[in-house]
Design an enzyme around this catalytic site. Structure first.
Site, short mmCIF file in Angstrom:
data_model
loop_
_atom_site.label_atom_id
_atom_site.label_comp_id
_atom_site.label_asym_id
_atom_site.label_seq_id
_atom_site.Cartn_x
_atom_site.Cartn_y
_atom_site.Cartn_z
N ARG A 125 0.87 -1.18 0.00
CA ARG A 125 0.00 0.00 0.00
C ARG A 125 0.90 1.22 0.00
O ARG A 125 1.71 1.40 0.89
CB ARG A 125 -0.90 0.01 1.23
CG ARG A 125 -2.11 0.97 1.10
CD ARG A 125 -2.87 1.11 2.40
NE ARG A 125 -2.06 1.85 3.35
CZ ARG A 125 -1.94 1.56 4.65
NH1 ARG A 125 -2.59 0.54 5.18
NH2 ARG A 125 -1.18 2.27 5.43
N GLU A 144 5.03 7.00 2.33
CA GLU A 144 5.83 5.78 2.39
C GLU A 144 5.11 4.70 1.61
O GLU A 144 3.94 4.84 1.25
CB GLU A 144 6.02 5.32 3.83
CG GLU A 144 4.70 4.94 4.51
CD GLU A 144 4.83 3.97 5.68
OE1 GLU A 144 5.92 3.40 5.89
OE2 GLU A 144 3.83 3.78 6.39
N ASN A 146 4.17 0.62 2.11
CA ASN A 146 4.15 -0.48 3.07
C ASN A 146 4.22 -1.79 2.31
O ASN A 146 3.31 -2.10 1.55
CB ASN A 146 2.85 -0.44 3.88
CG ASN A 146 2.69 0.89 4.60
OD1 ASN A 146 3.29 1.12 5.64
ND2 ASN A 146 1.90 1.79 4.02
N SER A 151 -2.46 -2.89 5.98
CA SER A 151 -3.76 -3.28 6.51
C SER A 151 -4.89 -2.35 6.07
O SER A 151 -4.68 -1.38 5.35
CB SER A 151 -3.69 -3.38 8.03
OG SER A 151 -3.26 -2.15 8.56
N LYS A 305 12.42 2.78 5.12
CA LYS A 305 12.49 4.21 4.82
C LYS A 305 13.85 4.59 4.25
O LYS A 305 13.95 5.51 3.43
CB LYS A 305 12.13 5.01 6.07
CG LYS A 305 10.62 4.92 6.26
CD LYS A 305 10.09 5.08 7.59
CE LYS A 305 8.57 4.97 7.57
NZ LYS A 305 8.04 3.69 8.02
N LYS A 364 12.73 10.28 10.62
CA LYS A 364 12.13 8.94 10.64
C LYS A 364 13.15 7.84 10.90
O LYS A 364 14.12 7.71 10.15
CB LYS A 364 11.46 8.65 9.28
CG LYS A 364 10.34 9.57 8.93
CD LYS A 364 9.58 9.05 7.72
CE LYS A 364 8.36 9.87 7.43
NZ LYS A 364 7.53 9.26 6.37
N GLU A 368 7.90 0.74 11.50
CA GLU A 368 6.57 0.74 10.91
C GLU A 368 5.55 0.79 12.03
O GLU A 368 5.86 0.49 13.17
CB GLU A 368 6.34 -0.55 10.10
CG GLU A 368 7.33 -0.80 8.98
CD GLU A 368 7.23 0.22 7.88
OE1 GLU A 368 6.13 0.74 7.65
OE2 GLU A 368 8.26 0.52 7.27
N GLY A 369 4.33 1.14 11.67
CA GLY A 369 3.24 1.00 12.64
C GLY A 369 2.82 2.28 13.32
O GLY A 369 1.92 2.28 14.15
N ARG A 450 -7.54 7.62 5.15
CA ARG A 450 -7.53 7.78 6.61
C ARG A 450 -7.45 9.27 6.92
O ARG A 450 -6.73 10.00 6.24
CB ARG A 450 -6.32 7.08 7.22
CG ARG A 450 -6.39 5.57 7.12
CD ARG A 450 -5.09 4.92 7.54
NE ARG A 450 -4.00 5.31 6.66
CZ ARG A 450 -2.71 5.10 6.92
NH1 ARG A 450 -2.35 4.49 8.03
NH2 ARG A 450 -1.78 5.48 6.07
P1 ADP Z 1 4.82 4.35 9.68
O1 ADP Z 1 5.61 3.30 9.01
O2 ADP Z 1 4.99 4.40 11.14
O3 ADP Z 1 3.37 4.33 9.24
P2 ADP Z 1 4.97 6.82 8.16
O4 ADP Z 1 6.13 7.26 7.36
O5 ADP Z 1 3.78 6.39 7.41
O6 ADP Z 1 5.47 5.70 9.17
O7 ADP Z 1 4.58 7.98 9.15
C1 ADP Z 1 3.53 7.86 10.09
C2 ADP Z 1 2.58 9.05 9.97
O8 ADP Z 1 3.29 10.26 10.14
C3 ADP Z 1 1.92 9.17 8.61
O9 ADP Z 1 0.74 8.39 8.57
C4 ADP Z 1 1.66 10.66 8.52
O10 ADP Z 1 0.48 10.99 9.24
C5 ADP Z 1 2.83 11.27 9.27
N1 ADP Z 1 3.91 11.61 8.32
C6 ADP Z 1 4.91 10.81 7.92
N2 ADP Z 1 5.71 11.43 7.03
C7 ADP Z 1 5.22 12.66 6.88
C8 ADP Z 1 5.59 13.79 6.10
N3 ADP Z 1 6.67 13.75 5.31
N4 ADP Z 1 4.84 14.90 6.19
C9 ADP Z 1 3.75 14.96 7.00
N5 ADP Z 1 3.35 13.93 7.75
C10 ADP Z 1 4.06 12.79 7.71
MG MG Z 2 2.58 4.80 7.45
#
Ligand code: ADP
Ligand code: MG
Length: 474
Positions: A125, A144, A146, A151, A305, A364, A368-369, A450
């Site tokens: 996803r 990102e 996944n 899920s 990442k 970051k 994940e999660g 979401r």
């Molecule tokens: P995870 O693997 O924990 O889901 P993500 O990279 O998806 O990591 O980051 C988690 C959440 O943080 C995302 O769902 C989003 O809401 C926020 N986020 C992540 N990267 C960004 C970004 N570059 N700009 C704004 N919000 C972000």
């Molecule tokens: Mg995410």
């Protein structure tokens, strides 16, 4: 972005009545989660949190996200097959990040022994936010991808009916008809079914690696049910069960409780906390087998990442997709600024920029999660602490996406309906199947929207921050 729900969101009494109807419909449709009080039991369940109204998404961006999904599938698959790239990309990270190092270790062991698996299945996803440009237009930017345990495809198949219901109650038939059809669970199951078929053993089953305490079981059941409808049986087991009752024969065929396994579908194993020593042994056993792993360990690593950041370097996409400049351009258009924090001048510059403008960046780790990223002052403190340490290479820095907020009403069990300023994250589900060198399936199979309150920087639905939603194309 105009939604048209503006005046509706002001009438508190009407909202309460609508919310009651929406919740009952969500329960009837199976938009369900187990409760945090009883996460291993289905005796008492509740609805998964969701928005009362669908949220505005520019149609052009929705189309763009769908159009680039097959490219992302190809890219992930190509990265997973390039052991040299994975090793180079992750070399500094694995020195300091023991979780990624452990995954990488299994990857190396499997390569050394020789990969027994011949059929490969990706269920991923790709997640995006809509960057608000200075001129007011919006741009699709990937957050990102996944590649493991992506899920909410199951529940997202059931939320359109809820939003259509809400709009129909209001007599908004035309608007209700604009809610897109969505059925990722069917598409994801079709990928698993294809991999199962190519594995080629009529009695073999699908092994779903599950957690003991799984609130999101109905999401997973949606896929299991689709498979059963195709006469493909799924057994749910924990890593612990695999270490007790899993085995390989001399051809490295995988057996669980004496039953041959064609496909292993991971809905566990993407966080350090998911692994005991015993569980790591179980993961290795699964990886060594010729069963189709979804994902195999290399594909899980391709979703880190750090890999995402390295893919954004000049020339890297071209090397993975030679002769496909259009695919490269589609992919690159979705990339936000991504910066390596490896020791050296490039990393130093990135750190200086982030400390000078903390609200424009996200730090970051390889996790994940949800709930692991650092923002604002916390990010600055972490960067100050990490600046002179090798540990900084286990993180990446990313440009922070700033979408234009809009108002919607969030519904959560046990909380009053709340109208707040929100932002959304769009995910597109992708499926591909490869047999040897031949790609036999590559497609998108639906979406997930979401939505969360603007005050939350991080976190998804499982983390209790975001709620399920549907795009309302504008
Ligand atoms: P995870 O693997 O924990 O889901 P993500 O990279 O998806 O990591 O980051 C988690 C959440 O943080 C995302 O769902 C989003 O809401 C926020 N986020 C992540 N990267 C960004 C970004 N570059 N700009 C704004 N919000 C972000
Ligand atoms: Mg995410």
């Amino acid at each position: 972005m105009a939604t048209g729900w503006g005046s509706l969101l002001q009438d508190e009494q009407q909202l309460e009545e609508l919310a009651r109807q929406a919740v009952d419909r969500a329960l009837a449709e199976g938009v369900l989660l187990r409760t945090s009080q009883a996460p291993s039991s289905s005796h008492v369940v509740s609805y998964a949190p969701f928005t009362l109204f669908p949220s505005p998404v520019p149609s052009a961006l929705l189309e763009q996200a769908y159009a680039v999904q097959a490219d992302f599938n190809l890219l992930v698959d190509a990265v997973s097959q390039n052991a040299v790239f994975l090793e180079q990309t992750l070399s500094s990270t694995i020195k300091r990040d023991s979780f990624t190092a452990r995954l990488f270790d299994i990857h190396k062991q499997v390569l050394k022994e020789g990969i027994a698996q011949t059929v490969f299945l990706g269920l991923n996803r790709s997640d995006y936010m809509f960057q608000c440009n200075p001129d007011g237009s919006a741009a699709l930017k990937q957050i990102e991808i996944n590649t493991v345990s992506a899920s909410f495809g199951g529940l997202a198949s059931r939320t359109p009916a809820v939003h259509r219901h809400v709009l129909s109650v209001l007599g908004k038939t035309k608007e209700a008809a604009k809610i897109l059809f969505n059925n990722p669970s069917k598409g994801l199951a079709m990928g698993i079914a294809k991999a199962w078929e190519l594995y080629g053993s009529a009695n073999a089953q699908v092994l779903l690696i599950a957690q003991e305490k799984e609130r999101n079981i109905f999401d997973q059941r949606a896929i299991e049910n689709e498979l059963l409808a195709r006469n493909i049986h799924v057994i749910r087991r924990r890593f612990e069960d695999v270490s007790e009752k899993g085995s390989l024969d001399q051809d490295r065929r995988l057996f669980m409780d004496g039953q041959e396994i064609a496909v292993v579908y991971f809905r566990d194993g993407y966080m350090p906390g998911h692994y005991s020593l015993q569980n790591w042994e179980a993961r290795l056993l699964l990886e060594r087998s010729c069963a189709v792993k979804c994902p195999d360990i290399a594909t899980q690593l391709a979703g880190t990442k750090k890999v995402q950041q390295e893919l954004s370097r000049v020339g890297v996409l071209e090397s993975f997709l030679p002769g496909q400049p259009e695919a490269v351009a589609r992919l690159r258009a979705t990339f936000a600024g991504l910066y390596s924090l490896d020791l050296g001048e490039e990393g130093d510059q990135a750190i200086t920029k982030a400390i000078a403008a903390p609200s424009s960046f996200v730090l970051k780790p390889q996790r994940e999660g949800g709930g692991n990223n650092l923002y604002g002052e916390e990010m600055v403190q972490a960067l100050e602490r990490l600046k002179d340490s090798e540990e900084r290479a286990s993180y990446i820095l990313m440009e922070k996406i700033e979408p234009e907020p809009f108002r919607n009403c969030l519904l959560r069990p046990g909380s009053p309906a709340r109208v707040i300023q929100c932002i959304s994250e769009l995910g597109i589900f992708g499926v591909y199947v490869r047999e040897g060198k031949t790609l036999v399936m590559n497609k998108h199979v639906g979406h997930l929207l979401r939505t969360k309150a603007i005050e939350h920087a991080d976190g998804g639905v499982a983390a209790g921050v975001a709620v399920l939603d549907n795009p309302y194309p504008v």
